[in-house]
Design a protein around this motif. Structure first.
Motif, mmCIF file in Angstrom:
data_model
loop_
_atom_site.group_PDB
_atom_site.id
_atom_site.type_symbol
_atom_site.label_atom_id
_atom_site.label_comp_id
_atom_site.label_asym_id
_atom_site.label_seq_id
_atom_site.Cartn_x
_atom_site.Cartn_y
_atom_site.Cartn_z
ATOM 1 N N UNK A 181 15.053 49.034 86.920
ATOM 2 C CA UNK A 181 14.193 49.734 87.874
ATOM 3 C C UNK A 181 12.764 49.221 87.746
ATOM 4 N N UNK A 182 11.954 49.576 88.734
ATOM 5 C CA UNK A 182 10.544 49.228 88.693
ATOM 6 C C UNK A 182 9.783 49.974 89.769
ATOM 7 N N UNK A 183 8.489 50.168 89.544
ATOM 8 C CA UNK A 183 7.656 50.881 90.503
ATOM 9 C C UNK A 183 6.675 51.779 89.785
ATOM 10 N N UNK A 192 5.785 60.496 96.802
ATOM 11 C CA UNK A 192 4.746 60.773 95.803
ATOM 12 C C UNK A 192 4.827 59.752 94.667
ATOM 13 N N UNK A 193 5.994 59.215 94.448
ATOM 14 C CA UNK A 193 6.215 58.078 93.560
ATOM 15 C C UNK A 193 7.166 57.134 94.299
ATOM 16 N N UNK A 194 7.231 55.891 93.839
ATOM 17 C CA UNK A 194 8.041 54.907 94.547
ATOM 18 C C UNK A 194 8.672 53.952 93.545
ATOM 19 N N UNK A 195 9.974 53.750 93.667
ATOM 20 C CA UNK A 195 10.663 52.852 92.741
ATOM 21 C C UNK A 195 11.825 52.158 93.430
ATOM 22 N N UNK A 196 12.216 51.031 92.864
ATOM 23 C CA UNK A 196 13.439 50.325 93.251
ATOM 24 C C UNK A 196 14.331 50.268 92.021
#
Length: 226
Positions: A110-112, A176-180
Motif C-alpha cells: 500500500x501507499x498514500x 479525508x485520506x487517500x491510499x492505493x
C-alpha cells in the motif's frame, strides 16, 4: 499451500508461509500465553524476514520502520494484546509513505497518506479542486486503478461543504485520506527472493501518488503533531 516449518530465516529468502500460518493461528489464540510459546517462531518467520525485506528496499525508497507487534489497548474495547499482521512502513512526510504487511490473508502492499490533520486536509482539498493539480491526481489514481490497485482511504458519506454535486473530482474530494493497495495473498513467490521485486514494483507504481501527496499535502504544521 503447506506452510514451511519455522527454521532459520536464512533458509527462506522471502517471507515464509509460516508467517501466514502464524497469524491465522493468532486469530483464535490472541493471548500473551500463546505469544510467549510462539515468540521464537514470530522472530524467525515474521520479524526477521520482514526486516530483511525492508533492508533490501532501503536504498531505493528510504529507511523503513518495522511496527511492533503489540497493540495499544488502553482506549480500545478490543483487548487482544497483539496485532493481526506485521507492518513495515517507509515514511516520506509524516503519516504518508509506502507500506507492506503480512498477515492471515497473506501479503499486502500500500501507499498514500493514512491520517490527516485539519491543515493537511485543507491543503489536500484545495489541491484536488485546482484544475491542473487535481487533474494530475485524477490521472495518477486512474492509472493505479487500471493497473489493479484498490483505491481507498477515509471517505465522507456525503460531499464536502461548498462542493457542487457535479464537480468532476467529487469522489477524490470526499477523501479525508487517500491510499492505493494491492492484496497478493500467498503466491508461489512469497517465499522466494522475488517477493522483494514484487513489492518494489508495486511501490514504484505508487511513487507518483506518494510524490503528489508529499508535495501538495505534506506534513502537518500543528505543534506536537509532526
Amino acid at each position: 499451500m503447506t506452510p514451511s516449518p519455522p527454521t532459520a530465516s536464512a533458509d527462506v529468502p522471502g517471507i515464509p508461509l509460516d508467517a501466514v500460518a502464524f497469524y491465522r493461528e493468532l486469530e483464535s489464540s490472541n493471548s500473551r500465553e500463546w505469544w510467549a510459546a510462539n515468540k521464537q517462531r514470530y522472530a524467525v518467520s515474521v520479524q526477521e524476514p520482514m526486516a530483511h525485506l525492508g533492508d533490501v528496499l532501503t536504498e531505493e525508497f528510504g529507511e523503513p520502520k518495522l511496527f511492533r507487534p503489540n497493540r495499544d489497548v488502553r482506549f480500545s474495547k478490543n483487548k487482544a494484546p497483539y496485532k493481526d499482521h506485521q507492518g513495515l512502513f517507509v515514511p516520506t512526510s509524516a503519516r504518508m509513505g509506502w507500506y507492506v504487511q503480512v498477515g492471515a490473508d497473506g501479503l499486502r502492499t500500500a501507499g498514500g497518506f493514512y491520517a490527516s490533520e485539519s491543515d493537511q486536509l485543507a491543503r489536500y482539498r484545495a489541491s484536488v479542486a485546482d484544475e491542473l493539480v487535481g487533474a494530475r491526481l485524477m490521472k495518477i489514481v486512474d492509472t493505479l486503478s487500471d493497473s489493479g490497485f484498490d483505491i481507498g482511504g477515509d471517505v465522507l458519506a456525503t460531499r464536502p461543504r461548498g462542493i457542487p454535486a457535479d464537480h468532476p473530482r467529487l469522489e477524490l474530494l470526499r477523501h479525508r485520506t487517500l491510499s492505493a493497495s494491492r492484496d497478493h495473498g500467498t503466491p508461489d513467490w512469497l517465499e522466494a527472493e522475488e517477493v522483494a521485486q514484487r513489492v518494489r514494483a508495486d511501490w514504484a507504481a505508487m511513487r507518483p501518488l506518494i510524490e503528489w501527496c508529499d508535495q501538495y499535502v505534506g506534513a502537518t504544521e500543528k505543534p506536537g503533531r509532526r
